[in-house]
Scaffold this active site. Structure first.
Site, PDB file in Angstrom:
ATOM      1  CG  HIS A  57      11.701  13.421   7.213  1.00 18.53           C
ATOM      2  ND1 HIS A  57      12.901  14.060   7.015  1.00 18.53           N
ATOM      3  CD2 HIS A  57      11.497  12.650   6.110  1.00 18.53           C
ATOM      4  CE1 HIS A  57      13.394  13.707   5.846  1.00 18.53           C
ATOM      5  NE2 HIS A  57      12.571  12.841   5.274  1.00 18.53           N
ATOM      6  CG  HIS A 219      15.335  13.494   1.853  1.00 16.94           C
ATOM      7  ND1 HIS A 219      14.483  14.274   1.116  1.00 16.94           N
ATOM      8  CD2 HIS A 219      14.572  12.548   2.444  1.00 16.94           C
ATOM      9  CE1 HIS A 219      13.248  13.828   1.269  1.00 16.94           C
ATOM     10  NE2 HIS A 219      13.272  12.780   2.067  1.00 16.94           N
TER      11      HIS A 219
END
Length: 356
Positions: A57, A219
């Site tokens: 991320h 995700h």
């Protein structure tokens, strides 16, 4: 799978080594229990702000370590929660005696592991508090969460609470401010493509050339619905209206009491209203260029104006990504004077810096 990597088992380690070499003035990296921490930590008298989560991320969270933001960040493997020991060791490294605030995204692994780390730190005499971020209006529950997922507001909370800690807020004040930021923030994301986790070697999910997923998680979790691809204006309007018209939301959180016991609290997040000022955050999921984000922001400003909401600050770019996923998220954060003061305060990290 085409990626700039050497060997799959070394992906996170080599990325951390690169950060340490690139930014020695801002941060250091501890290995074997991986965490990134401020080069000047611990900062005397200052509450330490720590966050973490799976890698993939970036720049969140390691790229936000530095003056005015995080004191430490704990990276797990790609899309995998860090361990309690990582968080505990990071807390010991950066605690100056003023205590530690964990900012935790609402994913089951993160929540459980940060709670365990908090218990370990408390047993070691470190004052600690956990505050949950759960701002995703798209999905109330998912395979990964009980309640809303923690997404874009996390970045804004790390900046605002980090600045407050830098200014001398104590642990209780930092926790209160973090609760407020979470209650004021709402986010929704979408995807045009999937992403590929190195260990899997194949896309997380499949999308047709003429399809998009609305309400996607960071995700690659499923969203609200799969739709035919449409224009940037129509996508932006759909998402912005869902965020702005999201009703009051009651959530149950577990936090540490003064006695060190876990207690449940019922908190209500109030909806946006005409006349609100907001910070608008248009985020790339990793594969969408900034030029396209500006087209989204243009329409977002128009929709907000139609609802009588004034954008007073903005952040546009890839700050909470999902590897190479094409797509974007929109976050609106209601902004009062306290929030704007700490948003505007100086920050110097690899991923975010101004006022220096």
């Amino acid at each position: 799978m085409k990626k700039l990597i050497n060997a799959v088992p070394d992906v996170v380690k080599e990325q951390l080594e690169g950060m340490a070499v690139a930014h020695p003035d801002l941060l250091k990296v501890h290995f074997d229990e991986n965490f990134v921490y401020r080069a000047d930590a611990p900062v005397a008298g200052k509450v330490a702000i720590i966050s973490g989560g799976g890698s993939g991320h970036e720049p969140m969270h390691g790229g936000f370590v530095g003056m005015g933001m995080l004191d430490a960040a704990c990276p797990g493997e790609v899309f995998t929660s860090p361990t309690p020991v990582q968080m505990y060791e990071a807390a010991k490294m950066v605690n100056s005696g003023a205590g530690v605030l964990f900012i935790v995204k609402n994913y089951t692994g993160d929540v459980l592991n940060f709670e365990t780390a908090a218990e370990m730190a408390l047993a070691d005499g470190i004052p600690v508090q956990n505050i949950l971020i759960d701002d995703d209006v798209a999905v109330k529950d998912s395979l990964y969460t009980a309640g809303r997922r923690g997404v874009g507001t996390t970045v804004l909370a790390e900046k605002i609470v980090g600045a407050a800690a830098e200014a001398g807020y104590n642990l209780e004040q930092c926790a209160d401010l973090c609760r407020k930021v979470n209650s004021y923030g709402r986010t929704m994301g979408m995807a045009l493509t999937s992403c590929t986790v190195p260990a899997a070697g194949k896309p997380t999910f499949e999308l047709g050339e003429d399809e998009m997923e609305i309400g996607i998680g960071i995700h690659g979790e499923p969203g609200q619905k799969r739709m035919a691809l449409t224009t940037a204006d129509e996508i932006t309007e759909l998402m912005a209206k869902e965020i702005i018209t999201d009703p009051a939301y009651t959530r149950i959180v577990r936090e540490l009491s003064d006695s060190g016991e876990w207690v449940e609290k019922s908190l209500v997040d109030e909806p946006f209203q005409r006349g609100d000022r907001v910070i608008a955050f248009v985020n790339s999921m990793g594969g969408t260029p900034v030029s396209e984000l500006y087209a989204v922001y243009r329409k977002l400003a128009e929709v907000c104006a139609d609802y009588g909401i004034e954008i007073v600050r903005n952040l546009i770019g890839p700050y909470i990504t999902s590897l190479e996923m094409a797509g974007m998220s929109i976050t609106l954060l209601k902004a009062d004077d306290e929030i704007l003061k700490f948003w505007d305060a100086p920050v110097k990290t690899p991923g975010l810096r101004w006022g220096i």
